[in-house]
Motif scaffolding. Structure first.
Motif, short mmCIF file in Angstrom:
data_model
loop_
_atom_site.label_atom_id
_atom_site.label_comp_id
_atom_site.label_asym_id
_atom_site.label_seq_id
_atom_site.Cartn_x
_atom_site.Cartn_y
_atom_site.Cartn_z
N ARG A 188 19.60 -51.74 8.40
CA ARG A 188 20.41 -50.53 8.33
C ARG A 188 20.28 -49.88 6.95
NH1 ARG A 188 26.69 -50.31 7.03
NH2 ARG A 188 27.03 -48.06 7.14
N TYR A 204 30.16 -50.85 11.24
CA TYR A 204 28.87 -51.35 10.74
C TYR A 204 28.94 -52.03 9.38
CZ TYR A 204 27.17 -48.41 14.50
OH TYR A 204 26.94 -47.83 15.73
N SER A 243 28.42 -45.11 4.13
CA SER A 243 28.57 -44.42 5.41
C SER A 243 28.48 -42.90 5.22
CB SER A 243 29.90 -44.79 6.07
OG SER A 243 29.86 -46.11 6.58
N ASN A 274 32.65 -45.40 10.91
CA ASN A 274 31.30 -45.95 10.79
C ASN A 274 31.31 -47.22 9.93
OD1 ASN A 274 28.28 -45.25 11.24
ND2 ASN A 274 28.38 -45.69 9.05
#
Length: 353
Positions: A147, A30, A37, A26
């Motif tokens: 995010r 990202y 994460s 992850n």
């Protein structure tokens, strides 16, 4: 080898290895730090992770309410460009000591640079990356990545739910609050014990197969009397890199150990795992010992190196004070070397697609 965040979290049974792998994947996709994460995927809470790292690293943990209520005059102590470059927030100033909130207090380079520019003695504090991003947005008017905003909203929502149903007793809460805070040289020593070691950094940056093998052999040269890497191919273990009492083994590539008769090397190549003990008197074993200097030691260690589940190399190790006790560390070394080979394969794929 230095203990890693993965080691710490696994030893404390906070996460599983599969969860760590998922979080690492992850992070690569990202961005951000591995802790973000882990929080994003719901494997740990921000408080659990921050308090855990606070105890392990010996630096105080700063709660979100503290981080989000810092006076403007304190914020002005650190130039905006410096705060944004390193992702840090000044919390308070005590004479010439600046308490600095960081998501990575192990970043000694950042601490040294900030200390040099500001003239302050830096005392690092820890808080999760997501909260630092939130604070940077508030104090320095930067845009918070959607995010991270979503992670923060999820964390705050879970906190509101947990406030209705207490999950830990008062005693447990008090224990979580306590951290063994260390200062000065003692703190630096502790931080360095968690930093990636040279062999790990070297393997992560290796550009070719020989560089990987050289890094492994050089590392083993500091711990063992004799060691060698053999390539497994066509029912044969072929010499690649090795040393005997600090001297490189000449004509290593000419060494051929058959994997057909009875031998410890064949047992490892056939998937029996590692071999630790004396070598029986057989043709293949004797050829191996001859290649490694001719003596018959009380014990040798043979371990496989796997790439994509297939044994491609075998490590021969001899000497060292406690060969058996070195097995876990050597297993980790070979795992890192295997990953370095996988990285090379992926690089080649990228160039050829």
């Amino acid at each position: 080898m230095a203990i890693t965040l993965l080691d710490m979290l696994l030893n404390a049974r906070i996460i599983t290895r599969d969860q760590f792998d998922q979080a690492l994947r992850n992070r690569v996709i990202y961005g951000g730090k591995i802790g973000s994460s882990l929080i994003e995927l719901g494997y740990v809470s921000e408080v659990e992770l921050a308090r855990f790292l606070s105890n392990k690293l010996g630096v105080p943990y700063v709660k979100p309410d503290q981080l989000l209520s810092i006076p403007a005059e304190t914020i002005s102590l650190l130039p905006r460009e410096l705060a944004l470059k390193f992702g840090v927030i000044p919390l308070s100033l005590d004479k010439k000591r600046l308490n600095l909130v960081m998501s990575d207090p192990a970043d000694l380079k950042a601490i040294d640079e900030i200390a040099f520019i500001t003239g302050y003695i830096i005392r690092p504090l820890i808080t999760p990356e997501v909260r630092l991003v939130q604070a940077l947005g508030i104090y320095y008017r930067t845009e918070v990545d959607p995010r991270f905003q979503k992670i923060i909203e999820g964390v705050d929502a879970r906190k509101r739910e947990e406030a209705l149903i207490p999950l830990i007793t008062t005693l447990e809460e008090e224990e979580l609050e306590e951290a063994e805070i260390v200062e000065g040289a003692q703190w630096s020593e502790r931080i360095n014990s968690f930093a990636p070691d040279e062999i790990s950094i070297g393997l992560s940056r290796a550009e070719n197969r020989d560089e990987i093998a050289d890094l492994v052999i050089d590392y083993l040269g500091k711990k063992l009397d004799k060691a060698a890497l053999f390539l497994v191919r066509d029912d044969m273990a072929i010499g690649w890199k090795g040393f005997c009492y600090q001297e490189a083994i000449p004509d290593m590539e000419k060494i051929r150990i058959p994997l057909t008769g009875e031998s410890a090397m064949k047992a490892v190549a056939d998937g029996a795992g590692r071999y630790l003990g004396p070598l029986a008197n057989s043709n293949a074993n004797n050829r191996l010992l001859e290649a490694m200097g001719g003596n018959r030691p009380k014990a040798v260690l043979l371990m496989p190196l796997l790439i994509s589940g297939r044994i491609v190399n075998i490590l021969y190790a001899e000497g060292g004070k406690h060969l058996g006790e070195m097995v876990p560390g050597l297993h980790k070394l070979l795992l890192k070397a295997s990953l370095a080979f996988e990285v090379l394969i992926c690089r080649e794929k990228i160039l050829m697609l």
